[in-house]
Write a protein that holds these residues in place. Structure first.
Motif, PDB file in Angstrom:
ATOM      1  N   GLU A 128      -0.120  -8.838  19.833  1.00  0.00           N
ATOM      2  CA  GLU A 128       0.457  -8.623  18.493  1.00  0.00           C
ATOM      3  C   GLU A 128      -0.091  -9.632  17.492  1.00  0.00           C
ATOM      4  O   GLU A 128      -0.401  -9.279  16.351  1.00  0.00           O
ATOM      5  CB  GLU A 128       1.991  -8.695  18.546  1.00  0.00           C
ATOM      6  CG  GLU A 128       2.639  -7.559  19.316  1.00  0.00           C
ATOM      7  CD  GLU A 128       2.469  -6.195  18.668  1.00  0.00           C
ATOM      8  OE1 GLU A 128       2.262  -6.120  17.440  1.00  0.00           O
ATOM      9  OE2 GLU A 128       2.536  -5.189  19.401  1.00  0.00           O
ATOM     10  N   ARG A 129      -0.233 -10.855  17.909  1.00  0.00           N
ATOM     11  CA  ARG A 129      -0.768 -11.897  17.017  1.00  0.00           C
ATOM     12  C   ARG A 129      -2.203 -11.580  16.616  1.00  0.00           C
ATOM     13  O   ARG A 129      -2.563 -11.705  15.441  1.00  0.00           O
ATOM     14  CB  ARG A 129      -0.682 -13.274  17.684  1.00  0.00           C
ATOM     15  CG  ARG A 129      -1.157 -14.391  16.811  1.00  0.00           C
ATOM     16  CD  ARG A 129      -0.249 -14.579  15.592  1.00  0.00           C
ATOM     17  NE  ARG A 129      -0.786 -15.600  14.721  1.00  0.00           N
ATOM     18  CZ  ARG A 129      -0.855 -15.509  13.396  1.00  0.00           C
ATOM     19  NH1 ARG A 129      -0.371 -14.450  12.776  1.00  0.00           N
ATOM     20  NH2 ARG A 129      -1.367 -16.491  12.692  1.00  0.00           N
ATOM     21  N   PHE A 130      -3.022 -11.171  17.560  1.00  0.00           N
ATOM     22  CA  PHE A 130      -4.404 -10.781  17.279  1.00  0.00           C
ATOM     23  C   PHE A 130      -4.442  -9.641  16.253  1.00  0.00           C
ATOM     24  O   PHE A 130      -5.202  -9.687  15.281  1.00  0.00           O
ATOM     25  CB  PHE A 130      -5.093 -10.363  18.584  1.00  0.00           C
ATOM     26  CG  PHE A 130      -6.555 -10.048  18.455  1.00  0.00           C
ATOM     27  CD1 PHE A 130      -7.512 -11.036  18.649  1.00  0.00           C
ATOM     28  CD2 PHE A 130      -6.988  -8.764  18.166  1.00  0.00           C
ATOM     29  CE1 PHE A 130      -8.869 -10.747  18.553  1.00  0.00           C
ATOM     30  CE2 PHE A 130      -8.338  -8.467  18.055  1.00  0.00           C
ATOM     31  CZ  PHE A 130      -9.281  -9.462  18.246  1.00  0.00           C
ATOM     32  N   CYS A 131      -3.597  -8.644  16.457  1.00  0.00           N
ATOM     33  CA  CYS A 131      -3.529  -7.507  15.515  1.00  0.00           C
ATOM     34  C   CYS A 131      -3.062  -7.955  14.133  1.00  0.00           C
ATOM     35  O   CYS A 131      -3.598  -7.495  13.116  1.00  0.00           O
ATOM     36  CB  CYS A 131      -2.598  -6.426  16.057  1.00  0.00           C
ATOM     37  SG  CYS A 131      -3.235  -5.574  17.520  1.00  0.00           S
ATOM     38  N   GLU A 132      -2.081  -8.839  14.076  1.00  0.00           N
ATOM     39  CA  GLU A 132      -1.600  -9.356  12.789  1.00  0.00           C
ATOM     40  C   GLU A 132      -2.702 -10.093  12.035  1.00  0.00           C
ATOM     41  O   GLU A 132      -2.835  -9.949  10.815  1.00  0.00           O
ATOM     42  CB  GLU A 132      -0.405 -10.292  12.998  1.00  0.00           C
ATOM     43  CG  GLU A 132       0.848  -9.598  13.464  1.00  0.00           C
ATOM     44  CD  GLU A 132       1.895 -10.558  14.015  1.00  0.00           C
ATOM     45  OE1 GLU A 132       1.657 -11.803  14.017  1.00  0.00           O
ATOM     46  OE2 GLU A 132       2.945 -10.072  14.470  1.00  0.00           O
ATOM     47  N   LEU A 133      -3.489 -10.875  12.748  1.00  0.00           N
ATOM     48  CA  LEU A 133      -4.597 -11.598  12.122  1.00  0.00           C
ATOM     49  C   LEU A 133      -5.627 -10.618  11.572  1.00  0.00           C
ATOM     50  O   LEU A 133      -6.134 -10.791  10.460  1.00  0.00           O
ATOM     51  CB  LEU A 133      -5.250 -12.544  13.129  1.00  0.00           C
ATOM     52  CG  LEU A 133      -4.398 -13.735  13.561  1.00  0.00           C
ATOM     53  CD1 LEU A 133      -4.942 -14.343  14.843  1.00  0.00           C
ATOM     54  CD2 LEU A 133      -4.316 -14.771  12.449  1.00  0.00           C
ATOM     55  N   GLY A 182      -6.733  -5.694   6.189  1.00  0.00           N
ATOM     56  CA  GLY A 182      -5.755  -4.780   5.604  1.00  0.00           C
ATOM     57  C   GLY A 182      -5.198  -3.891   6.700  1.00  0.00           C
ATOM     58  O   GLY A 182      -5.946  -3.431   7.571  1.00  0.00           O
ATOM     59  N   ALA A 183      -3.908  -3.650   6.662  1.00  0.00           N
ATOM     60  CA  ALA A 183      -3.243  -2.876   7.710  1.00  0.00           C
ATOM     61  C   ALA A 183      -3.804  -1.460   7.826  1.00  0.00           C
ATOM     62  O   ALA A 183      -3.807  -0.886   8.919  1.00  0.00           O
ATOM     63  CB  ALA A 183      -1.738  -2.830   7.458  1.00  0.00           C
ATOM     64  N   ASP A 184      -4.311  -0.914   6.732  1.00  0.00           N
ATOM     65  CA  ASP A 184      -4.843   0.446   6.761  1.00  0.00           C
ATOM     66  C   ASP A 184      -6.170   0.536   7.518  1.00  0.00           C
ATOM     67  O   ASP A 184      -6.615   1.637   7.842  1.00  0.00           O
ATOM     68  CB  ASP A 184      -5.005   0.985   5.349  1.00  0.00           C
ATOM     69  CG  ASP A 184      -5.955   0.154   4.498  1.00  0.00           C
ATOM     70  OD1 ASP A 184      -5.969  -1.086   4.650  1.00  0.00           O
ATOM     71  OD2 ASP A 184      -6.685   0.746   3.679  1.00  0.00           O
ATOM     72  N   ARG A 185      -6.804  -0.584   7.822  1.00  0.00           N
ATOM     73  CA  ARG A 185      -8.081  -0.590   8.543  1.00  0.00           C
ATOM     74  C   ARG A 185      -7.938  -1.014   9.998  1.00  0.00           C
ATOM     75  O   ARG A 185      -8.935  -1.154  10.707  1.00  0.00           O
ATOM     76  CB  ARG A 185      -9.081  -1.504   7.836  1.00  0.00           C
ATOM     77  CG  ARG A 185      -9.542  -0.909   6.516  1.00  0.00           C
ATOM     78  CD  ARG A 185     -10.452  -1.811   5.725  1.00  0.00           C
ATOM     79  NE  ARG A 185     -11.514  -2.453   6.476  1.00  0.00           N
ATOM     80  CZ  ARG A 185     -12.133  -3.554   6.062  1.00  0.00           C
ATOM     81  NH1 ARG A 185     -11.797  -4.125   4.909  1.00  0.00           N
ATOM     82  NH2 ARG A 185     -13.103  -4.082   6.773  1.00  0.00           N
ATOM     83  N   VAL A 186      -6.690  -1.219  10.460  1.00  0.00           N
ATOM     84  CA  VAL A 186      -6.457  -1.673  11.836  1.00  0.00           C
ATOM     85  C   VAL A 186      -5.511  -0.708  12.542  1.00  0.00           C
ATOM     86  O   VAL A 186      -4.369  -0.539  12.126  1.00  0.00           O
ATOM     87  CB  VAL A 186      -5.866  -3.107  11.863  1.00  0.00           C
ATOM     88  CG1 VAL A 186      -5.607  -3.546  13.301  1.00  0.00           C
ATOM     89  CG2 VAL A 186      -6.789  -4.082  11.147  1.00  0.00           C
ATOM     90  N   GLY A 187      -6.012  -0.074  13.600  1.00  0.00           N
ATOM     91  CA  GLY A 187      -5.180   0.771  14.444  1.00  0.00           C
ATOM     92  C   GLY A 187      -4.803   0.003  15.694  1.00  0.00           C
ATOM     93  O   GLY A 187      -5.494  -0.940  16.100  1.00  0.00           O
ATOM     94  N   ARG A 188      -3.707   0.407  16.303  1.00  0.00           N
ATOM     95  CA  ARG A 188      -3.224  -0.266  17.510  1.00  0.00           C
ATOM     96  C   ARG A 188      -2.874   0.749  18.588  1.00  0.00           C
ATOM     97  O   ARG A 188      -2.418   1.848  18.294  1.00  0.00           O
ATOM     98  CB  ARG A 188      -1.930  -1.036  17.230  1.00  0.00           C
ATOM     99  CG  ARG A 188      -2.031  -2.140  16.238  1.00  0.00           C
ATOM    100  CD  ARG A 188      -0.685  -2.830  16.126  1.00  0.00           C
ATOM    101  NE  ARG A 188      -0.652  -3.824  15.072  1.00  0.00           N
ATOM    102  CZ  ARG A 188       0.171  -4.845  15.067  1.00  0.00           C
ATOM    103  NH1 ARG A 188       1.041  -5.004  16.052  1.00  0.00           N
ATOM    104  NH2 ARG A 188       0.159  -5.713  14.080  1.00  0.00           N
ATOM    105  N   GLY A 189      -3.047   0.295  19.823  1.00  0.00           N
ATOM    106  CA  GLY A 189      -2.493   1.029  20.940  1.00  0.00           C
ATOM    107  C   GLY A 189      -1.013   0.676  21.060  1.00  0.00           C
ATOM    108  O   GLY A 189      -0.451   0.017  20.181  1.00  0.00           O
ATOM    109  N   VAL A 190      -0.391   1.108  22.139  1.00  0.00           N
ATOM    110  CA  VAL A 190       1.012   0.794  22.396  1.00  0.00           C
ATOM    111  C   VAL A 190       1.060  -0.077  23.643  1.00  0.00           C
ATOM    112  O   VAL A 190       0.705   0.377  24.738  1.00  0.00           O
ATOM    113  CB  VAL A 190       1.853   2.075  22.588  1.00  0.00           C
ATOM    114  CG1 VAL A 190       3.294   1.716  22.936  1.00  0.00           C
ATOM    115  CG2 VAL A 190       1.784   2.947  21.340  1.00  0.00           C
ATOM    116  N   PHE A 191       1.470  -1.314  23.474  1.00  0.00           N
ATOM    117  CA  PHE A 191       1.461  -2.262  24.578  1.00  0.00           C
ATOM    118  C   PHE A 191       2.271  -1.729  25.756  1.00  0.00           C
ATOM    119  O   PHE A 191       3.404  -1.289  25.596  1.00  0.00           O
ATOM    120  CB  PHE A 191       2.014  -3.617  24.138  1.00  0.00           C
ATOM    121  CG  PHE A 191       1.872  -4.659  25.206  1.00  0.00           C
ATOM    122  CD1 PHE A 191       0.724  -5.427  25.287  1.00  0.00           C
ATOM    123  CD2 PHE A 191       2.855  -4.832  26.164  1.00  0.00           C
ATOM    124  CE1 PHE A 191       0.557  -6.357  26.303  1.00  0.00           C
ATOM    125  CE2 PHE A 191       2.714  -5.751  27.179  1.00  0.00           C
ATOM    126  CZ  PHE A 191       1.556  -6.523  27.253  1.00  0.00           C
ATOM    127  N   GLY A 192       1.683  -1.777  26.944  1.00  0.00           N
ATOM    128  CA  GLY A 192       2.379  -1.403  28.173  1.00  0.00           C
ATOM    129  C   GLY A 192       2.462   0.088  28.434  1.00  0.00           C
ATOM    130  O   GLY A 192       2.918   0.497  29.497  1.00  0.00           O
TER     131      GLY A 192
END
Length: 153
Positions: free
Chosen positions: A107-112, A118-128
């Protein structure tokens, strides 16, 4: 920490048949966390990923970073980057961090990344979660960054 970076034309991750995160041209980052990793290491690794020059310039040379190109990013947690198959045929994952630490640093890596891109340029998986990741690899171009091998740990 380990980051397996794939330069992509696009990538997405699905959980239970629904798209959880995606990105266009940029990087798919599979991120693994080890015991003893901390926020300072996550920040240092993010800075390295952001500055990594693996995107083509106008002459086709890998001289541009994700930041330079305005590209996007998909980050997926992957503890299996710490698989140890030295003994037998079934890998051990004892080199991976506890789920609590791994999720926190993921989560910290994604926040950085979101703070810089910008949040619109970062997608995330779902942890676990059990995830289905699909991508169109550009190159292919894949780089493994291991903080132990970089001498950071």
């Amino acid at each position: 920490m380990r980051a397996l970076i794939q330069r992509v034309e696009s990538a997405q991750v699905e959980v239970d048949g629904a798209v959880a995160g995606s990105c266009g041209a940029g990087y798919l980052v599979l991120l693994g966390v080890a015991p003893g990793d901390d926020e300072a290491l996550a920040e240092r690794l993010w800075r390295k990923v952001a500055a990594l020059r693996i995107c083509a310039d106008d002459e086709g040379k890998t001289n541009r970073s994700l930041v330079d190109t305005g590209g996007s990013l998909l980050v997926v947690s992957q503890f299996t980057l710490y698989a140890d198959a030295r003994r037998g045929n079934r890998p051990s994952f004892t080199g991976a961090a506890s789920p609590e630490l791994a999720e926190h640093l993921y989560e910290r890596f994604c926040e950085l990344a979101e703070a810089d891109l910008g949040a619109d340029r970062v997608g995330r998986g779902v942890f676990g979660a059990h995830m289905r990741v699909s991508l169109v690899n550009d190159g292919p171009f894949t780089v493994l960054l291991d903080t132990d091998e970089l001498g950071w740990s």
